[in-house]
Scaffold this motif. Structure first.
Motif, short mmCIF file in Angstrom:
data_model
loop_
_atom_site.label_atom_id
_atom_site.label_comp_id
_atom_site.label_asym_id
_atom_site.label_seq_id
_atom_site.Cartn_x
_atom_site.Cartn_y
_atom_site.Cartn_z
N ASP A 156 -0.56 12.12 6.33
CA ASP A 156 -0.97 13.45 7.38
C ASP A 156 -2.10 14.12 7.25
OD1 ASP A 156 1.98 13.01 8.36
OD2 ASP A 156 2.52 14.90 7.38
N GLY A 157 -3.17 13.50 8.35
CA GLY A 157 -4.44 14.44 8.81
C GLY A 157 -5.73 13.33 7.58
N PHE A 158 -5.46 12.18 7.72
CA PHE A 158 -6.39 11.13 6.94
C PHE A 158 -6.33 9.99 7.41
CE2 PHE A 158 -6.02 15.25 3.39
CZ PHE A 158 -7.50 15.43 3.59
N THR A 159 -7.26 9.15 7.42
CA THR A 159 -6.61 7.73 7.62
C THR A 159 -7.10 6.83 6.64
OG1 THR A 159 -9.43 7.46 7.87
CG2 THR A 159 -8.18 7.78 10.64
N GLY A 160 -6.43 5.86 6.37
CA GLY A 160 -5.78 5.05 5.50
C GLY A 160 -4.19 5.02 5.23
N PRO A 161 -3.93 4.30 4.51
CA PRO A 161 -4.78 4.53 3.11
C PRO A 161 -5.56 2.60 3.09
CG PRO A 161 -2.41 2.98 3.18
CD PRO A 161 -2.25 4.22 3.74
N GLN A 162 -7.07 3.22 3.19
CA GLN A 162 -7.74 1.58 2.14
C GLN A 162 -7.73 0.92 0.64
OE1 GLN A 162 -10.18 -0.16 4.28
NE2 GLN A 162 -9.96 -1.40 2.76
N PRO A 220 1.03 -1.09 0.12
CA PRO A 220 0.14 0.20 0.23
C PRO A 220 0.91 1.20 0.05
CG PRO A 220 -0.44 -1.64 2.00
CD PRO A 220 0.28 -2.34 1.16
N PRO A 221 0.06 2.35 -0.71
CA PRO A 221 0.91 3.80 -0.39
C PRO A 221 1.56 3.97 0.75
CG PRO A 221 -0.92 4.20 -1.28
CD PRO A 221 -0.99 2.09 -1.11
N PRO A 222 1.39 4.74 1.09
CA PRO A 222 2.24 5.51 2.80
C PRO A 222 1.15 6.41 3.31
CG PRO A 222 3.37 6.96 1.58
CD PRO A 222 2.52 5.63 0.27
N SER A 223 0.56 6.27 4.82
CA SER A 223 -0.26 7.66 4.89
C SER A 223 -0.12 9.08 4.79
CB SER A 223 -0.68 7.48 6.14
OG SER A 223 0.72 7.17 7.53
N THR A 275 -8.21 1.92 -18.23
CA THR A 275 -8.74 1.69 -16.46
C THR A 275 -7.83 2.01 -15.56
OG1 THR A 275 -6.13 0.13 -17.06
CG2 THR A 275 -8.23 -0.84 -18.56
N VAL A 276 -8.36 1.38 -13.89
CA VAL A 276 -8.29 1.92 -13.34
C VAL A 276 -7.33 0.80 -12.41
CG1 VAL A 276 -8.96 2.41 -10.30
CG2 VAL A 276 -10.17 2.99 -13.08
N SER A 277 -5.91 1.33 -11.80
CA SER A 277 -5.41 0.24 -11.04
C SER A 277 -4.57 1.36 -9.41
CB SER A 277 -3.60 -0.14 -11.40
OG SER A 277 -3.02 0.91 -12.06
N ARG A 278 -4.12 0.84 -8.43
CA ARG A 278 -3.39 1.45 -7.22
C ARG A 278 -5.03 2.09 -6.97
NH1 ARG A 278 0.78 -0.34 -4.95
NH2 ARG A 278 1.90 2.23 -4.21
N SER A 279 -5.46 1.62 -6.59
CA SER A 279 -6.91 2.68 -5.67
C SER A 279 -7.09 2.45 -4.91
CB SER A 279 -7.93 1.86 -6.59
OG SER A 279 -8.81 3.19 -6.22
N TYR A 280 -6.79 3.68 -4.03
CA TYR A 280 -6.95 3.90 -2.61
C TYR A 280 -7.82 4.75 -1.82
CZ TYR A 280 -3.01 -0.14 -2.06
OH TYR A 280 -2.43 -0.94 -2.43
N SER A 281 -8.50 4.53 -0.66
CA SER A 281 -8.86 6.17 -0.26
C SER A 281 -8.74 6.39 1.22
CB SER A 281 -10.91 5.41 -0.15
OG SER A 281 -10.67 4.49 1.00
N TYR A 282 -8.59 7.46 1.42
CA TYR A 282 -8.23 7.76 2.70
C TYR A 282 -9.49 8.76 3.13
CZ TYR A 282 -3.35 6.96 1.36
OH TYR A 282 -2.43 6.11 0.48
#
Length: 345
Positions: free
Chosen positions: A225-231, A220-223, A336-343
């Motif tokens: 600042d100020g956000f939770t995640g990555p999901q 996963p990518p790094p976190s 196409t979509v890849s490396r998709s994460y939410s914060y």
């Protein structure tokens, strides 16, 4: 890293959006060209110059829709005398023998995939011409583990390429070749479609590529600042209206990959925070405004070539079950979509 270009998706920050929202392909393809770099041949090591990022701008106005083509910037190397390489030299010492040598192909076929990475391609006859080039190293052997370690030590590195390259001494009438193992690092995901650097001519001698393997980070990518995640998400968020019938989608920003922009979700985090600041300074007539509390960061690729970082902004959090947008086809082009994460805040 930040791009110099912002893609504005809305005519106004409070404009209504359709629901569910899709990937804004027409506007995304109107962005500046992704900048592709070809690492130099005939060098032991190479570090690109740093490119200063430009400030992110908030979403304010739409853009024109202009089809783009990738821009290829070639970085040529020195033709100085080369040190002896670590790899075997085929017999006879010719380009054809090098390209067909089964021992060289065996290096790439037997190379282990390092922990935390996934193989993007194997045994290609071209090295990468891709986005966000981060440097080149000469290895003592065909060593994917050492190249992965170099990538892990380089802040922002997302992928690497190991390949075999014959080099020649300059100004020799019939120079013998020397075989080198090369490692290049990249700040954006790579694909087989970018393994297009099949070689170059050096004086009257052809330098070709063999046994080219590419690997992308699987961690996963790094976190931010100020956000939770990555999901981790299986696709891009495709959110419905909320329980009040309001649209929580605030728009998007697209940052084409370049020397100053790789796969870095913190760019989206800054865009989210900046959008809230902008909206607070430009409220509705009743004083209300939307705050960005959630974003989805992912790589948008066109025909398997990564194009840039796509940031979708929201004022409500949505779970992985809403990540149902896996891409689109427009004419003969597939996105196409890849490396998709939410914060989330």
């Amino acid at each position: 890293m930040l791009s110099t270009l912002m893609i504005a998706a809305l005519a106004g920050v409070t404009a209504a959006m359709p629901s569910p929202q899709g990937i804004e392909i027409p506007d995304a393809v109107a962005a500046a060209n992704p900048v592709l770099f070809t690492p130099p041949l005939d060098v032991e090591s190479n570090t690109p110059k740093e490119v200063a990022p430009a400030p992110i701008e908030p979403i304010t106005t739409p853009i024109s829709k202009v089809k783009r083509e990738p821009t290829l910037v070639e970085r040529d190397g020195s033709c100085a005398v080369q040190p002896a390489g670590s790899g075997p030299v085929p017999t006879p010492d010719t380009v054809a023998a090098f390209s067909a040598d089964p021992d060289l192909q065996a290096f790439s076929q037997n190379a282990p995939t390092p922990d935390g990475y996934v193989e993007a391609f194997q045994g290609a006859t071209g090295s990468l011409s891709a986005s966000n080039y981060m440097g080149l190293y000469t290895l003592a052997s065909y060593d994917t583990l050492t190249c992965a370690s170099q990538c892990d030590q380089a802040s922002g590195c997302q992928a690497f390429n190991v390949y075999i390259e014959p080099n020649y001494h300059k100004n020799c009438p019939n120079p013998p070749s020397t075989t080198n193992f090369k490692c290049t690092l990249w700040g954006a995901p790579v694909s087989s479609a970018e393994a297009t650097n099949t070689g170059q001519w050096r004086d009257s001698f052809e330098v070709v590529i063999a046994g080219s393997n590419g690997y992308n980070k699987d961690s996963p990518p790094p976190s931010c600042d100020g956000f939770t995640g990555p999901q981790e998400l299986g696709g891009a968020i495709n959110a419905p209206l909320d329980q009040s019938g309001d649209n929580t989608y605030m728009g998007y920003q697209f940052f084409p990959f370049s020397q100053s922009q790789g796969y870095d979700p913190s760019t989206c985090a800054q865009a989210c925070e900046l959008q809230t600041t902008y909206n607070s300074q430009h409220p509705n007539a009743d004083g209300s405004y939307q705050t960005c509390t959630f974003f989805n960061a992912y790589v948008l690729s066109e025909d398997a070539v990564p194009q840039g970082l796509y940031c979708s902004l929201y004022n409500e959090t949505w779970g992985p079950s809403y990540a149902t947008n896996y891409g689109q086809t427009r004419g003969s082009d597939r996105y196409t979509v890849s490396r998709s994460y939410s914060y989330a805040v």
